[in-house]
Design an enzyme around this catalytic site. Structure first.
Site, PDB file in Angstrom:
ATOM      1  N   THR A  76      -1.473   2.256   3.955  1.00 15.47           N
ATOM      2  CA  THR A  76      -0.785   3.547   4.334  1.00 15.47           C
ATOM      3  C   THR A  76       0.076   3.473   5.453  1.00 15.47           C
ATOM      4  O   THR A  76      -0.221   3.065   6.377  1.00 15.47           O
ATOM      5  CB  THR A  76      -1.856   4.711   4.134  1.00 15.47           C
ATOM      6  OG1 THR A  76      -2.613   4.632   2.831  1.00 15.47           O
ATOM      7  CG2 THR A  76      -1.426   6.030   4.469  1.00 15.47           C
TER       8      THR A  76
ATOM      9  N   THR B 172       1.577   6.937   0.571  1.00 14.78           N
ATOM     10  CA  THR B 172       0.528   5.782   0.325  1.00 14.78           C
ATOM     11  C   THR B 172       0.502   5.717  -1.232  1.00 14.78           C
ATOM     12  O   THR B 172       1.017   6.572  -1.848  1.00 14.78           O
ATOM     13  CB  THR B 172      -0.851   6.229   0.610  1.00 14.78           C
ATOM     14  OG1 THR B 172      -1.676   5.002   0.397  1.00 14.78           O
ATOM     15  CG2 THR B 172      -1.433   7.284  -0.168  1.00 14.78           C
TER      16      THR B 172
ATOM     17  N   SER C 261       0.742  -1.179  -0.112  1.00 14.31           N
ATOM     18  CA  SER C 261      -0.114   0.069  -0.035  1.00 14.31           C
ATOM     19  C   SER C 261       0.819   1.290  -0.115  1.00 14.31           C
ATOM     20  O   SER C 261       0.305   2.402   0.132  1.00 14.31           O
ATOM     21  CB  SER C 261      -1.022   0.202   1.153  1.00 14.31           C
ATOM     22  OG  SER C 261      -0.125  -0.101   2.446  1.00 14.31           O
TER      23      SER C 261
ATOM     24  N   THR D  98      -5.669   7.013   8.004  1.00  7.49           N
ATOM     25  CA  THR D  98      -5.269   5.898   6.963  1.00  7.49           C
ATOM     26  C   THR D  98      -6.878   5.524   6.776  1.00  7.49           C
ATOM     27  O   THR D  98      -7.665   5.652   7.620  1.00  7.49           O
ATOM     28  CB  THR D  98      -4.698   4.892   7.399  1.00  7.49           C
ATOM     29  OG1 THR D  98      -4.607   3.793   6.566  1.00  7.49           O
ATOM     30  CG2 THR D  98      -5.129   4.396   8.933  1.00  7.49           C
ATOM     31  N   GLY D  99      -7.258   5.048   5.603  1.00  6.10           N
ATOM     32  CA  GLY D  99      -8.653   4.652   5.143  1.00  6.10           C
ATOM     33  C   GLY D  99      -9.128   5.448   3.946  1.00  6.10           C
ATOM     34  O   GLY D  99      -8.399   5.486   2.955  1.00  6.10           O
TER      35      GLY D  99
ATOM     36  N   ARG E 116      -6.641  10.013  -9.599  1.00  9.95           N
ATOM     37  CA  ARG E 116      -7.355  10.199  -8.453  1.00  9.95           C
ATOM     38  C   ARG E 116      -6.264  10.604  -7.266  1.00  9.95           C
ATOM     39  O   ARG E 116      -5.098  10.106  -7.249  1.00  9.95           O
ATOM     40  CB  ARG E 116      -7.954   9.111  -8.056  1.00  9.95           C
ATOM     41  CG  ARG E 116      -8.569   8.936  -6.724  1.00  9.95           C
ATOM     42  CD  ARG E 116      -7.791   8.076  -5.801  1.00  9.95           C
ATOM     43  NE  ARG E 116      -8.518   8.169  -4.280  1.00  9.95           N
ATOM     44  CZ  ARG E 116      -7.929   7.855  -3.337  1.00  9.95           C
ATOM     45  NH1 ARG E 116      -6.906   7.630  -3.229  1.00  9.95           N
ATOM     46  NH2 ARG E 116      -8.776   7.634  -2.091  1.00  9.95           N
ATOM     47  N   VAL E 117      -6.573  11.356  -6.500  1.00  4.99           N
ATOM     48  CA  VAL E 117      -5.701  11.793  -5.294  1.00  4.99           C
ATOM     49  C   VAL E 117      -6.697  11.557  -4.142  1.00  4.99           C
ATOM     50  O   VAL E 117      -7.857  12.116  -3.876  1.00  4.99           O
ATOM     51  CB  VAL E 117      -5.572  13.661  -5.717  1.00  4.99           C
ATOM     52  CG1 VAL E 117      -4.836  14.025  -4.213  1.00  4.99           C
ATOM     53  CG2 VAL E 117      -4.650  13.715  -6.777  1.00  4.99           C
ATOM     54  N   GLY E 118      -5.936  11.056  -3.018  1.00 13.03           N
ATOM     55  CA  GLY E 118      -6.813  10.645  -1.991  1.00 13.03           C
ATOM     56  C   GLY E 118      -6.303  11.843  -0.933  1.00 13.03           C
ATOM     57  O   GLY E 118      -5.943  13.269  -1.273  1.00 13.03           O
TER      58      GLY E 118
HETATM   59  C1  SD4 Z   1      -6.204   6.933   0.102  1.00  9.05           C
HETATM   60  N1  SD4 Z   1      -6.054   7.024   2.571  1.00  9.05           N
HETATM   61  O1  SD4 Z   1      -5.705   6.921  -0.710  1.00  9.05           O
HETATM   62  C2  SD4 Z   1      -5.507   6.607   1.380  1.00  9.05           C
HETATM   63  C3  SD4 Z   1      -5.436   5.154   1.535  1.00  9.05           C
HETATM   64  C4  SD4 Z   1      -5.248   4.518   2.964  1.00  9.05           C
HETATM   65  O2  SD4 Z   1      -5.379   2.753   4.450  1.00  9.05           O
HETATM   66  O3  SD4 Z   1      -4.938   5.274   3.807  1.00  9.05           O
HETATM   67  N2  SD4 Z   1      -5.521   3.326   3.034  1.00  9.05           N
HETATM   68  O4  SD4 Z   1      -7.447   6.920   0.197  1.00  9.05           O
END
Ligand code: SD4
Length: 323
Positions: free
Chosen positions: A183, A201, A79, A234-235, A211-213
């Protein structure tokens, strides 16, 4: 206003450590020495590296950067960095950010290709430019100028997983499953009131290209302020971005919450605004300048383990769940 007053009252009467104990979270009273708090199992070796770098006399920023480099460079961590799972087109796109609580300055990169240590590129955006965020091709060209070596970030395992995903008629598109994201988020304190937040991540596996998280966005994946503390997350970044997760937590702390309370407050607010968020994949970590820490997950479906390095001890613990 009422809850702030209650907090101030509790702090005056009982002290923050006692209040944290009432909440049942992992917060503790003032710590001596540096503290490193990170997300997930791969946060443990990251913290240990960060502590080693810091103890050798380097800055807290160096420590967080070098700590996060560990999972970034580890192909078994799928990840983050090298070995991170690719987007829907089979391209690994990395996001990272770092924030210095002393200067209130951050650097970040989004959609960075072919560079395995995006946190180090993010650090240089902060140190060498007047910008905060560089994305895509521009971020890549900047990394090359800074002397980073381009390389493939795909491993035989990640290619295989991508091919399996593409071949599956029931494949999940652009959504999270516990196996495809994790992450590294890290918050750190030098023991003297200085904090740093970092996050790196490969984002969601099979995401739409471009895509940007939340991770590279200041206030979302990272936030650090030496007047208060630091947070990371994270998530499901598509969801969490709408809550400006990290700055929300730091602002809760600024108004008197302990880090654990602040993490829980954020999760409660997410559920209050939309009950469906009870099922969301959200994990958060926080630290304040006194060395109290917090870590929380929304539910058991995505139960964050947090790694903590403090006083030479390196541990891994389940975070408190809201639901
Ligand atoms: C995202 N928050 O790109 C990151 C992915 C992540 O646990 O944290 N996963 O959405």
């Amino acid at each position: 206003m009422e809850s702030i007053n209650r907090r101030n009252f509790m702090k005056t009467v009982a002290g923050s450590a006692a209040f944290a104990a009432v909440e049942g979270g992992p917060a503790r009273a003032a710590a001596s020495g540096p503290i490193f708090l990170s997300t997930w199992v791969h946060g443990k070796p990251a913290n240990e590296k960060a502590a080693e770098v810091f103890k050798s006399g380097s800055s807290l920023l160096d420590a967080v950067e070098k700590g996060i480099n560990v999972p970034e460079s580890d192909p078994s961590v799928t990840s983050v960095g090298y070995g991170g799972l690719p987007n829907a087109e089979g391209v690994v796109e990395l996001d990272a950010a770092i924030m210095d609580g002393a200067r209130h300055r951050a650097g970040s990169v989004c959609n960075l290709h072919m560079i395995k240590n995006p946190i180090s590129v993010a650090r240089l955006v902060m140190e060498k430019t007047r910008h905060t965020t560089l994305a895509g091709e521009g971020a890549f060209q900047f990394a090359l100028k800074m002397g980073f070596e381009p390389q493939t970030l795909l491993t035989p395992e990640s290619v295989q997983k991508w091919q399996d995903w593409r071949a599956s008629p029931k494949r999940q598109t652009f959504w999270l499953t516990p196996e495809n994201h994790d992450t590294i988020g890290m918050v750190a304190l030098d023991g003297k009131g200085h904090v740093v937040s970092g996050c790196s991540t490969s984002g969601l596996a099979w995401k739409i290209p471009g895509r940007v998280g939340d991770s590279p966005l200041v206030g979302c994946g990272v936030y650090a302020d030496d007047n208060v503390g630091a947070a990371s997350a994270t998530g499901d970044g598509d969801l969490m971005t709408n809550y400006c997760t990290s700055i929300s937590i730091v602002h809760h702390m600024m108004h008197g919450a302990t880090p654990q309370e602040a993490c829980m407050d954020l999760l409660k607010h997410m559920v209050k605004t939309d009950a469906k968020n009870r099922d969301a994949e959200v994990g958060v970590i926080a630290i304040n300048t006194r060395g109290e820490i917090g870590a929380a997950s929304m539910n058991s479906r995505f139960h964050l383990k947090y790694a903590l390095w403090r006083g030479g001890e390196s541990t891994l613990t389940d975070s408190v769940m809201l639901v």
